[in-house]
Design a protein around this motif. Structure first.
Motif, PDB file in Angstrom:
ATOM      1  N   VAL A 188       6.932   1.533  53.329  1.00 29.27           N
ATOM      2  CA  VAL A 188       6.035   0.452  52.901  1.00 29.27           C
ATOM      3  C   VAL A 188       4.654   1.035  52.604  1.00 29.27           C
ATOM      4  O   VAL A 188       4.360   2.181  52.937  1.00 29.27           O
ATOM      5  CB  VAL A 188       5.908  -0.644  53.986  1.00 29.27           C
ATOM      6  N   ASP A 189       3.801   0.219  51.995  1.00 28.75           N
ATOM      7  CA  ASP A 189       2.441   0.653  51.672  1.00 28.75           C
ATOM      8  C   ASP A 189       1.541   0.585  52.898  1.00 28.75           C
ATOM      9  O   ASP A 189       1.493  -0.440  53.593  1.00 28.75           O
ATOM     10  CB  ASP A 189       1.847  -0.251  50.581  1.00 28.75           C
ATOM     11  N   VAL A 190       0.825   1.667  53.165  1.00 25.58           N
ATOM     12  CA  VAL A 190      -0.188   1.722  54.212  1.00 25.58           C
ATOM     13  C   VAL A 190      -1.363   2.502  53.628  1.00 25.58           C
ATOM     14  O   VAL A 190      -1.195   3.646  53.196  1.00 25.58           O
ATOM     15  CB  VAL A 190       0.312   2.425  55.486  1.00 25.58           C
ATOM     16  N   ARG A 244       0.649  -4.028  44.617  1.00 24.65           N
ATOM     17  CA  ARG A 244       1.062  -3.458  45.903  1.00 24.65           C
ATOM     18  C   ARG A 244       0.613  -4.364  47.040  1.00 24.65           C
ATOM     19  O   ARG A 244      -0.419  -5.045  46.946  1.00 24.65           O
ATOM     20  CB  ARG A 244       0.492  -2.057  46.105  1.00 24.65           C
ATOM     21  N   ASN A 245       1.362  -4.353  48.142  1.00 24.59           N
ATOM     22  CA  ASN A 245       1.106  -5.269  49.254  1.00 24.59           C
ATOM     23  C   ASN A 245       0.945  -4.475  50.547  1.00 24.59           C
ATOM     24  O   ASN A 245       1.842  -3.722  50.954  1.00 24.59           O
ATOM     25  CB  ASN A 245       2.274  -6.257  49.390  1.00 24.59           C
ATOM     26  N   PHE A 246      -0.198  -4.664  51.213  1.00 31.29           N
ATOM     27  CA  PHE A 246      -0.464  -3.959  52.472  1.00 31.29           C
ATOM     28  C   PHE A 246      -0.237  -4.844  53.695  1.00 31.29           C
ATOM     29  O   PHE A 246      -0.453  -4.398  54.824  1.00 31.29           O
ATOM     30  CB  PHE A 246      -1.900  -3.414  52.472  1.00 31.29           C
ATOM     31  N   ASP A 247       0.202  -6.058  53.488  1.00 32.59           N
ATOM     32  CA  ASP A 247       0.514  -6.958  54.599  1.00 32.59           C
ATOM     33  C   ASP A 247       1.972  -6.722  54.982  1.00 32.59           C
ATOM     34  O   ASP A 247       2.881  -7.432  54.540  1.00 32.59           O
ATOM     35  CB  ASP A 247       0.281  -8.411  54.191  1.00 32.59           C
ATOM     36  N   VAL A 248       2.209  -5.709  55.812  1.00 34.51           N
ATOM     37  CA  VAL A 248       3.567  -5.251  56.090  1.00 34.51           C
ATOM     38  C   VAL A 248       3.835  -5.247  57.593  1.00 34.51           C
ATOM     39  O   VAL A 248       2.920  -5.324  58.412  1.00 34.51           O
ATOM     40  CB  VAL A 248       3.797  -3.834  55.516  1.00 34.51           C
ATOM     41  N   ASP A 249       5.104  -5.146  57.950  1.00 28.09           N
ATOM     42  CA  ASP A 249       5.522  -5.063  59.340  1.00 28.09           C
ATOM     43  C   ASP A 249       4.947  -3.794  59.971  1.00 28.09           C
ATOM     44  O   ASP A 249       5.196  -2.685  59.486  1.00 28.09           O
ATOM     45  CB  ASP A 249       7.051  -5.018  59.396  1.00 28.09           C
ATOM     46  N   ALA A 302       7.269  -0.862  60.523  1.00 20.79           N
ATOM     47  CA  ALA A 302       7.668  -0.099  59.339  1.00 20.79           C
ATOM     48  C   ALA A 302       6.534   0.754  58.800  1.00 20.79           C
ATOM     49  O   ALA A 302       6.755   1.599  57.928  1.00 20.79           O
ATOM     50  CB  ALA A 302       8.157  -1.056  58.249  1.00 20.79           C
ATOM     51  N   ALA A 303       5.322   0.528  59.316  1.00 23.09           N
ATOM     52  CA  ALA A 303       4.144   1.163  58.737  1.00 23.09           C
ATOM     53  C   ALA A 303       3.731   2.458  59.424  1.00 23.09           C
ATOM     54  O   ALA A 303       2.728   3.064  59.049  1.00 23.09           O
ATOM     55  CB  ALA A 303       2.964   0.182  58.779  1.00 23.09           C
ATOM     56  N   THR A 304       4.498   2.905  60.409  1.00 28.05           N
ATOM     57  CA  THR A 304       4.015   4.007  61.247  1.00 28.05           C
ATOM     58  C   THR A 304       4.182   5.391  60.626  1.00 28.05           C
ATOM     59  O   THR A 304       3.826   6.387  61.258  1.00 28.05           O
ATOM     60  CB  THR A 304       4.712   3.985  62.618  1.00 28.05           C
TER      61      THR A 304
END
Length: 383
Positions: A157-159, A300-305, A308-310
């Motif tokens: 995911v996007d971070v 792009r979306n940075f509002d993610v779980d 999943a972002a680690t």
């Protein structure tokens, strides 16, 4: 930064997309390990040369490093390209996309180099996966001419912000004495037992380690035959911490665990660094906010779980570069259920979703570099 200029940059990247996809796919289909990326580095450099960049390869004496340059402006933007693969897993960390995104971003930014008064560089950096290629380049004088450095790394995911651990990479070896395990066990010194004791000690040590620390590794050689006391065992071990200072403190405790194995069995211990320590990341916050805005403008979306972002905690030798050059290292999502360093993630780094990620990443990087350049120009005018 005018929208018209950004539109031109994006159009230039889009125009180059078929070539970028071809590059990414070719790297993916022909993975090469760190320090052995001869075909990969040549392929990346060739695309840049075809688009007007002057290429220096090898670079600073490293056969699989290169520097490609476009323009003559006083402010220098550096896109960093990685292209090494993982043993047994191929491009399961998506370095094929890293290289293609940096190439695409640089070609797009070159469209506006004269207007922005900048020099655009791409530096090909070998052996990120434990070899510390960027650190070797730093030791030889690379990156010091850059005013800003950037790259984007694939993830589930996007971070936006990288928060990597500082890390030490060790090769660990015990040397004992071989003997027949049934007939003459008293004549042996069991190097396998030494490793077992060390791993038990490490397991107990983890109870007292803070959550900002990671200790992990694998045994790569555990002996030759069940009826021969192992004379030599080997492994690769990583120690990670939030900061380099914390890492130095933890290293001493981990070494004590390995020494316990040697003391208990009589085996000889040798610990050899596989590279210099990777540092934590020092992020240019203003540039990072520009990247976030540009990526969001592309959908792009940075509002993610958060679970999943680690991937943004993974160590990288880009951290060492960031200690001397303003830099960002965002993560860009390829989707799917797999995560980095899983075999299935390699498959997530080719195909239609990955190609969309490639295009978005290249444009977002180019736009962000243009914003940083524009900010520098306006600041100079005000002064």
């Amino acid at each position: 930064m005018t929208s018209a200029l950004k539109d031109r940059i994006a159009a230039r990247v889009a125009e180059t997309t078929p070539k970028l996809i071809e590059l990414s796919n070719s790297l993916h289909d022909d993975p090469e390990l760190g320090w052995q990326e001869f075909r990969s580095s040549a392929a990346v450099a060739e695309v840049l040369a075809e688009h007007g960049f002057t290429v220096e390869r090898p670079y600073l004496g490293l056969e699989t490093a290169f520097r490609a340059t476009y323009g003559t402006g006083e402010f220098t933007i550096g896109f960093l390209a990685e292209y090494d693969a993982l043993p047994g897993l191929g491009h399961a960390c998506g370095h094929n996309l890293i290289a293609a995104m940096s190439v695409g971003g640089a070609i797009g930014l070159a469209e506006a180099a004269a207007e922005l008064g900048i020099t655009v560089e791409v530096i090909g950096t070998p052996a990120e996966e434990g070899g510390g290629g960027k650190i070797e380049l730093l030791d030889r004088g690379a990156f010091t001419e850059l005013d800003f450095a950037l790259m984007a790394h694939p993830a589930p995911v996007d971070v936006a912000e990288a928060e990597p651990f500082a890390v030490t990479h060790w090769h660990v070896e015990y040397t004992g004495r071989a003997a027949h395990a049934a007939a003459y066990p008293e004549r042996g010194i069991n190097a396998n037992d030494a490793f077992l004791i060390a791993q038990m000690a490490l397991g107990l040590l983890r109870q007292q380690l803070p959550k900002t620390v990671r200790v992990h590794g694998v045994m790569t050689n555990g002996g030759e035959a069940p009826n021969a006391i192992p004379e030599k065992t080997e492994g690769r071990w990583y120690v990670r911490a939030k900061t380099t200072d914390e890492l130095l403190d933890v290293e001493k405790k981990v070494v004590n665990c390995f020494e316990a194995g040697a003391l208990a069995t009589g085996a000889e211990l040798t610990i050899t660094p596989e590279s210099r320590r990777y540092s934590e990341m020092r992020t240019d916050e203003a540039a990072l906010e520009a990247y976030r805005a540009n990526a969001e403008a592309l959908g792009r979306n940075f509002d993610v779980d958060p679970v999943a972002a680690t991937m943004n905690r993974a160590s990288t030798d880009m951290g060492n570069v960031s200690q001397i050059v303003d830099a960002i290292h965002p993560y860009i999502g390829v989707g799917g259920e797999a995560s980095n360093h899983q075999a299935a993630f390699a498959e997530s780094c080719v195909g239609e979703p990955a190609e969309r990620t490639l295009l978005d990443g290249a444009i977002a990087l180019a736009w962000t570099a243009a914003d940083v350049s524009d900010r520098r120009t306006k600041s100079a005018i005000r002064q």
